[in-house]
Design a protein around this motif. Structure first.
Motif, PDB file in Angstrom:
ATOM      1  N   ALA A   1      28.726  37.350  34.411  1.00  0.00           N
ATOM      2  CA  ALA A   1      29.372  35.993  34.592  1.00  0.00           C
ATOM      3  C   ALA A   1      30.519  36.169  35.404  1.00  0.00           C
ATOM      4  O   ALA A   1      31.081  35.277  36.207  1.00  0.00           O
ATOM      5  N   ALA A   2      31.291  37.340  35.458  1.00  0.00           N
ATOM      6  CA  ALA A   2      32.504  37.687  36.254  1.00  0.00           C
ATOM      7  C   ALA A   2      32.015  37.529  37.768  1.00  0.00           C
ATOM      8  O   ALA A   2      32.541  37.030  38.521  1.00  0.00           O
ATOM      9  N   LEU A   3      30.796  38.395  37.842  1.00  0.00           N
ATOM     10  CA  LEU A   3      30.230  38.289  39.338  1.00  0.00           C
ATOM     11  C   LEU A   3      29.851  36.915  39.674  1.00  0.00           C
ATOM     12  O   LEU A   3      30.077  36.576  40.861  1.00  0.00           O
TER      13      LEU A   3
ATOM     14  N   GLY B   1      26.391  32.224  43.752  1.00  0.00           N
ATOM     15  CA  GLY B   1      26.746  32.919  42.592  1.00  0.00           C
ATOM     16  C   GLY B   1      25.906  33.180  41.575  1.00  0.00           C
ATOM     17  O   GLY B   1      25.709  34.440  41.227  1.00  0.00           O
ATOM     18  N   GLY B   2      24.950  32.300  41.263  1.00  0.00           N
ATOM     19  CA  GLY B   2      23.855  32.636  40.296  1.00  0.00           C
ATOM     20  C   GLY B   2      22.720  33.539  40.928  1.00  0.00           C
ATOM     21  O   GLY B   2      22.355  34.483  40.183  1.00  0.00           O
ATOM     22  N   MET B   3      22.574  33.445  42.248  1.00  0.00           N
ATOM     23  CA  MET B   3      21.497  34.269  42.752  1.00  0.00           C
ATOM     24  C   MET B   3      22.013  35.722  42.792  1.00  0.00           C
ATOM     25  O   MET B   3      21.373  36.800  42.745  1.00  0.00           O
TER      26      MET B   3
ATOM     27  N   LEU C   1      23.297  28.963  31.907  1.00  0.00           N
ATOM     28  CA  LEU C   1      24.332  28.010  31.171  1.00  0.00           C
ATOM     29  C   LEU C   1      23.820  27.684  30.072  1.00  0.00           C
ATOM     30  O   LEU C   1      23.002  27.423  29.968  1.00  0.00           O
ATOM     31  N   PRO C   2      24.846  27.441  29.016  1.00  0.00           N
ATOM     32  CA  PRO C   2      24.426  26.637  27.759  1.00  0.00           C
ATOM     33  C   PRO C   2      23.943  25.618  27.937  1.00  0.00           C
ATOM     34  O   PRO C   2      24.543  24.764  28.911  1.00  0.00           O
ATOM     35  N   ALA C   3      22.692  25.130  27.367  1.00  0.00           N
ATOM     36  CA  ALA C   3      22.193  24.048  27.392  1.00  0.00           C
ATOM     37  C   ALA C   3      23.003  22.629  27.400  1.00  0.00           C
ATOM     38  O   ALA C   3      22.987  21.742  28.162  1.00  0.00           O
TER      39      ALA C   3
ATOM     40  N   GLY D   1      20.873  28.826  40.688  1.00  0.00           N
ATOM     41  CA  GLY D   1      20.682  30.126  41.189  1.00  0.00           C
ATOM     42  C   GLY D   1      20.242  31.134  40.215  1.00  0.00           C
ATOM     43  O   GLY D   1      19.621  32.311  40.592  1.00  0.00           O
ATOM     44  N   LEU D   2      20.573  30.968  38.899  1.00  0.00           N
ATOM     45  CA  LEU D   2      20.121  32.233  37.801  1.00  0.00           C
ATOM     46  C   LEU D   2      18.571  32.110  37.733  1.00  0.00           C
ATOM     47  O   LEU D   2      17.974  33.259  37.149  1.00  0.00           O
TER      48      LEU D   2
END
Length: 355
Positions: free
Chosen positions: A12-14, A42-44, A56-58, A251-252
Motif C-alpha cells: 500500500a505504501a508503494l 501506482g497499482g501496477m 481496494l475495499p469494495a 492498476g492492481l
C-alpha cells in the motif's frame, strides 16, 4: 525485499508513493486525468512486482464510482441542453452516428483473440472516458485494456485538437473565456454529500449495473441546476481521490502478460483511433451543413473526447461554447445510459458466434 516478501502495508505504501509522484509529473506535463493515470501506475507498480494480493475495499470503489457520476453531473448545463431546440434531430443523428462508429471501431479491435467484443466496444466508445472506465469491469469488459485505450484516445484528441483547429479553421484567438464561477467550499461539500447519499440510495432501487454511476449523476445534475445550494462544484481534492481510487483498482489487476498484450495492440489501436477522429470530423462537417452552426463549432461538438479541453478551445476561438457543451453532454448521457444494454447485446452476440 523480494516480491514474495512484501506485506500488504508495504504494498500500500508503494502504491501511494508511486501514485503521488507519477500524478505530480503527469500534472506538470498536462496529461488528462493525471491522478487516474498516476494511480494506475501506482497499482501496477505493486501488481507487477509482488504476489501479495492487494485490492481496494469494495465499498471504497463503489463510492469512487459514484463520485465519477457526481463529477459528471456537476458539469451538466440546462441552458446548454435547452439551447439545442430545432437542431435536436440533427444532433441525435450525429450522436447515433458517433456511437455507431465507436462500435465498428470496437469490433475491429475485437478481431484480436485477446480482446472480447465487450472490451473492444468499451475501449473505443467515444465520450465519458472516466465513466466508462469506472463501470467497465462490472459489465464484463477488461478494464485494463479499456483504461489504456480510452485515455490514449483522449490524449490523441488533445494533441491534435489545436493543430486541426489552427490549420483547418484558422480562427482568431482570445475571443472568449470558459464560463467559471467561484464555488464556496461548504455548499460544495454539502452538494457532494447529498448527491452521493441520494444517488447511491437511488442506485439500490434500480437493478442496473451502471446505476451506481447514473444515480449520483442524476441527483448531482438536479442539485447543481436547481440552485438550491447556490453555486457548487466538486472540490478538486475529492475529484482526485475518486480518479485515484479508480486508477488504483485497475492498476492492481495488471499482470506482465496483460501489459505485453496491450503493448502489442497499440499500433492497431492508434490507427483505429486516428480513423475515428477523421470520421467524427466528417460528422462535424455534416452537422454544420444540417444546422446553422459554423464549421468550427460543429467540429468541436463532435470531437470524440477531451470535453473540458474542447470547451476551453471553443471559448478561446470564438466558437459557440453552449452548443458544443450541449452536443457533448447529450452523447455522454446516452452512452452512460445504454452501456448495460450494449454489454448484454455484445455478450449475447459473442455466444451466438461461438455456437
Amino acid at each position: 525485499m523480494s516480491g514474495r516478501e512484501r506485506t500488504r502495508w508495504h504494498g500500500a505504501a508503494l502504491v501511494v508513493a508511486v501514485t503521488v509522484a507519477a500524478s505530480a509529473v503527469l500534472q506538470l506535463v498536462a496529461v488528462p486525468s493525471a491522478p487516474l493515470f498516476g494511480s494506475l501506475f501506482g497499482g501496477m507498480a505493486h501488481a507487477l512486482t509482488s504476489r501479495t494480493p492487494l485490492e481496494l475495499p469494495a465499498p471504497a470503489f463503489r463510492v469512487a464510482q459514484a463520485m465519477i457520476g457526481v463529477i459528471i453531473g456537476a458539469s451538466v448545463s440546462l441552458p446548454a441542453l435547452t439551447r439545442m431546440g430545432s437542431d435536436a434531430v440533427a444532433i441525435a443523428l450525429v450522436t447515433a452516428g458517433t456511437i455507431g462508429v465507436s462500435l465498428i471501431a470496437g469490433r475491429m479491435l475485437a478481431v484480436r483473440r485477446d480482446v472480447s467484443p465487450v472490451t473492444g466496444a468499451f475501449a473505443m466508445i467515444a465520450g465519458g472516458a472516466s465513466g466508462v472506465v469506472a463501470v467497465a469491469h462490472d459489465l464484463g469488459a477488461d478494464d485494463r485494456v479499456v483504461t489504456v485505450v480510452q485515455y490514449l484516445r483522449v490524449l490523441i484528441v488533445l494533441v491534435t485538437l489545436p493543430v486541426v483547429t489552427a490549420v483547418v479553421f484558422r480562427p482568431e484567438h482570445g475571443l472568449g473565456l470558459l464560463p467559471t464561477a467561484d464555488a464556496p467550499l461548504l455548499p460544495s461539500l454539502a452538494y457532494v454529500a447529498l448527491a452521493l447519499l441520494l444517488g447511491l440510495l437511488l442506485a439500490r432501487l434500480v437493478p442496473v449495473t451502471t446505476a451506481v454511476l447514473l444515480g449520483p449523476f442524476l441527483v448531482g445534475a438536479v442539485l447543481s441546476q436547481s440552485g438550491w445550494l447556490g453555486t457548487v462544484a466538486v472540490p478538486t481534492a475529492l475529484e482526485w481521490l475518486a480518479y485515484a481510487a479508480i486508477g488504483v483498482q485497475v492498476g492492481l489487476r495488471f499482470t506482465r502478460e496483460s501489459v505485453a498484450s496491450i503493448a502489442r495492440m497499440l499500433p492497431a489501436v492508434i490507427a483505429v483511433i486516428a480513423a475515428m477522429i477523421a470520421v467524427n470530423a466528417a460528422m462535424g462537417a455534416a452537422l454544420a451543413r444540417l444546422t446553422p452552426v459554423d464549421g468550427l463549432t460543429a467540429y468541436l461538438a463532435t470531437t470524440p473526447g477531451g470535453l473540458f479541453a474542447v470547451l476551453a478551445t471553443a471559448a478561446d476561438t470564438g466558437a459557440d461554447v453552449t452548443y458544443v457543451m450541449a452536443v457533448q453532454l447529450v452523447r455522454l448521457v446516452v452512452i452512460l445510459a445504454t452501456l448495460p444494454l450494449l454489454a448484454r447485446w455484445l455478450r449475447r452476440g459473442a455466444r451466438a458466434d461461438e455456437t
